[in-house]
Design an enzyme around this catalytic site. Sequence first.
Site, PDB file in Angstrom:
ATOM      1  N   ARG A   1     139.469  37.604 126.225  1.00  0.00           N
ATOM      2  CA  ARG A   1     138.205  36.805 125.290  1.00  0.00           C
ATOM      3  C   ARG A   1     138.291  37.539 123.911  1.00  0.00           C
ATOM      4  O   ARG A   1     137.837  36.501 123.082  1.00  0.00           O
ATOM      5  CB  ARG A   1     137.133  36.330 126.125  1.00  0.00           C
ATOM      6  CG  ARG A   1     136.201  35.465 125.362  1.00  0.00           C
ATOM      7  CD  ARG A   1     135.039  34.817 126.033  1.00  0.00           C
ATOM      8  NE  ARG A   1     134.299  35.681 126.888  1.00  0.00           N
ATOM      9  CZ  ARG A   1     133.683  36.266 126.894  1.00  0.00           C
ATOM     10  NH1 ARG A   1     133.263  36.793 125.594  1.00  0.00           N
ATOM     11  NH2 ARG A   1     133.109  37.202 127.920  1.00  0.00           N
TER      12      ARG A   1
ATOM     13  N   TYR B   1     138.008  13.382 110.431  1.00  0.00           N
ATOM     14  CA  TYR B   1     138.354  13.226 111.842  1.00  0.00           C
ATOM     15  C   TYR B   1     137.162  12.726 112.328  1.00  0.00           C
ATOM     16  O   TYR B   1     135.921  13.323 112.406  1.00  0.00           O
ATOM     17  CB  TYR B   1     139.205  14.531 112.550  1.00  0.00           C
ATOM     18  CG  TYR B   1     139.361  14.265 113.994  1.00  0.00           C
ATOM     19  CD1 TYR B   1     139.917  13.281 114.497  1.00  0.00           C
ATOM     20  CD2 TYR B   1     138.839  15.066 114.798  1.00  0.00           C
ATOM     21  CE1 TYR B   1     140.311  12.927 115.760  1.00  0.00           C
ATOM     22  CE2 TYR B   1     139.188  15.161 116.043  1.00  0.00           C
ATOM     23  CZ  TYR B   1     139.744  13.924 116.558  1.00  0.00           C
ATOM     24  OH  TYR B   1     140.067  13.608 117.822  1.00  0.00           O
TER      25      TYR B   1
ATOM     26  N   ASP C   1     140.675  21.402 106.250  1.00  0.00           N
ATOM     27  CA  ASP C   1     141.533  21.076 107.509  1.00  0.00           C
ATOM     28  C   ASP C   1     142.890  20.715 106.883  1.00  0.00           C
ATOM     29  O   ASP C   1     143.213  19.540 106.472  1.00  0.00           O
ATOM     30  CB  ASP C   1     140.615  20.100 108.264  1.00  0.00           C
ATOM     31  CG  ASP C   1     141.251  19.574 109.533  1.00  0.00           C
ATOM     32  OD1 ASP C   1     142.337  19.853 109.498  1.00  0.00           O
ATOM     33  OD2 ASP C   1     140.730  19.231 110.182  1.00  0.00           O
TER      34      ASP C   1
ATOM     35  N   LYS D   1     148.832  19.814 116.920  1.00  0.00           N
ATOM     36  CA  LYS D   1     149.902  18.790 116.040  1.00  0.00           C
ATOM     37  C   LYS D   1     151.051  19.560 115.685  1.00  0.00           C
ATOM     38  O   LYS D   1     151.984  19.708 116.478  1.00  0.00           O
ATOM     39  CB  LYS D   1     149.024  18.159 114.885  1.00  0.00           C
ATOM     40  CG  LYS D   1     147.493  17.825 115.241  1.00  0.00           C
ATOM     41  CD  LYS D   1     147.472  16.538 116.163  1.00  0.00           C
ATOM     42  CE  LYS D   1     146.454  16.257 116.953  1.00  0.00           C
ATOM     43  NZ  LYS D   1     145.086  16.501 116.668  1.00  0.00           N
TER      44      LYS D   1
HETATM   45  N1  LCS Z   1     141.186  17.957 112.746  1.00  0.00           N
HETATM   46  C1  LCS Z   1     142.024  16.764 112.200  1.00  0.00           C
HETATM   47  C2  LCS Z   1     142.310  16.594 111.029  1.00  0.00           C
HETATM   48  C3  LCS Z   1     142.388  16.250 113.604  1.00  0.00           C
HETATM   49  O1  LCS Z   1     143.150  15.228 113.356  1.00  0.00           O
HETATM   50  C4  LCS Z   1     141.934  16.573 114.834  1.00  0.00           C
HETATM   51  C5  LCS Z   1     142.574  15.860 116.225  1.00  0.00           C
HETATM   52  C6  LCS Z   1     141.266  17.656 114.847  1.00  0.00           C
HETATM   53  C7  LCS Z   1     140.741  18.429 113.783  1.00  0.00           C
HETATM   54  C8  LCS Z   1     140.619  18.208 116.352  1.00  0.00           C
HETATM   55  O2  LCS Z   1     141.697  18.872 116.980  1.00  0.00           O
HETATM   56  P1  LCS Z   1     142.044  19.053 118.555  1.00  0.00           P
HETATM   57  O3  LCS Z   1     140.622  19.501 118.914  1.00  0.00           O
HETATM   58  O4  LCS Z   1     142.300  17.603 119.054  1.00  0.00           O
HETATM   59  O5  LCS Z   1     143.107  19.908 118.453  1.00  0.00           O
HETATM   60  N2  LCS Z   1     142.825  14.603 115.747  1.00  0.00           N
HETATM   61  C9  LCS Z   1     143.488  13.506 116.498  1.00  0.00           C
HETATM   62  C10 LCS Z   1     144.030  12.643 116.093  1.00  0.00           C
HETATM   63  O6  LCS Z   1     143.975  12.037 115.175  1.00  0.00           O
HETATM   64  N3  LCS Z   1     144.327  11.765 117.141  1.00  0.00           N
HETATM   65  O7  LCS Z   1     144.117  12.375 118.367  1.00  0.00           O
HETATM   66  C11 LCS Z   1     143.217  13.728 117.952  1.00  0.00           C
END
Ligand code: LCS
Length: 405
Positions: A59, A112, A184, A209
């Site tokens: 951790r 988001y 972001d 992603k």
């Molecule tokens: N920031 C952006 C711009 C995102 O699109 C997402 C997830 C996150 C943060 C959060 O990331 P995660 O915790 O899911 O790794 N976006 C998603 C979307 O557009 N569709 O499904 C998840």
Amino acid sequence: MTENRLHKDTLVVHEGYDSKSHQGSLAVPLYQTSTFEFETAKQGENRFSGVEEGPIYSRLGNPTVRVLEDRMTALEHGKGTLAFGSGMAAVSSILVHLTKTGDHILCSRGIYGCTFGLLSTMEEKYNITHDLIQMRTEEEIEKAIRPETVCIYIETPINPTMELVDLYAVAAVAKRHGLRVVVDNTFSSPYLQNPLTIGADFVLHSATKYINGHGDVIAGLLVGNDKEEIEQIRMSIQKDYGGIISPFDAWLLIRGLKTMSVRMERHTSNAEKLVNYIKGHPLVEETFYPFDVDNPQYDIAKRQMSAGGGLISFTIKGGQESAQLFMDSLSLIKIAVSLGDAETLIQHPATMTHSVVPEDDRLAMGISNSLLRLSVGLEYADDLIKDLEGAFEKLEKVNDGKKIK
Ligand code: LCS
């Protein structure tokens, strides 16, 4: 940028790893362990006190995770990186780090859905307020700053509208007012845009992603321009809130990252072909793609991004019913949230990724019921276009006689 800096296409393959320290293993070894044995009690004491460097407990740090972090630091032109168990853990950690009760955050007008949810909770529970504004000019940003504003938090391109925020304008205002800037960068990936080089203090990614690219990991990354500050977050918020990545997921990200350059090239060339097809279709109202020459924000795109990337959004005539029918009529293109995978994905933000956002706020973000978001994958572009063609034809048939507007 340092003079002898390697190109990003080389960094994604090599940075942060020396096989000589790992028995010559060409691939980065997976340290799938929760703890590390100390040779003596004194060594344990020295590691905890920081007198001696070395792993203690996963951790607090793990050699596999460290390779990923060092590679990302180089790719984003930063000074340090923290890897998290999700993009949201990266988002919440940086916001917790930068704010305290009574503070105010200035946000891009779109974010988001779960980031929106987090900001709402922070407001309700801790009186950390925020405003979502369009940031078209420096004056517009400046006007929204309050005495209690501590940071500017933006996405660009914004999920899911693909609206851009001018990073140079944000950085200039933030500098004048002593505000921290968090970007972001999920939609661009480090391959297309590097906000730290424009003046941001922190860049974060949903590594789920484009960083991973294979749709099989949830992870997040936070890169900073100050090594000491990143280490301070590591040994406080990350250690104590505990939102770390698993070594195996870090290992998968290292593997995925190796092909990021070639993947981003293909995502982009495919998206360029698809956008040209989509925007000419009579059933499409509006199309949003950063490097579309007809995009009113094309100048901003060219200044801060090296290419348009793999995401397109567009509105379809006939509202939600038509949008959903269109989705249901696709076969190769899959209905799923997430993005940046090898598979082309389509989703309906109003009822999916941004369904948690109250309708008025959602419409103010530019997310109508007829908006669709397409994450263009790595398939052969003409096969994808054929799939889209088939869905448009189906829509035309169903609407036949109904006269959609
Ligand atoms: N920031 C952006 C711009 C995102 O699109 C997402 C997830 C996150 C943060 C959060 O990331 P995660 O915790 O899911 O790794 N976006 C998603 C979307 O557009 N569709 O499904 C998840």
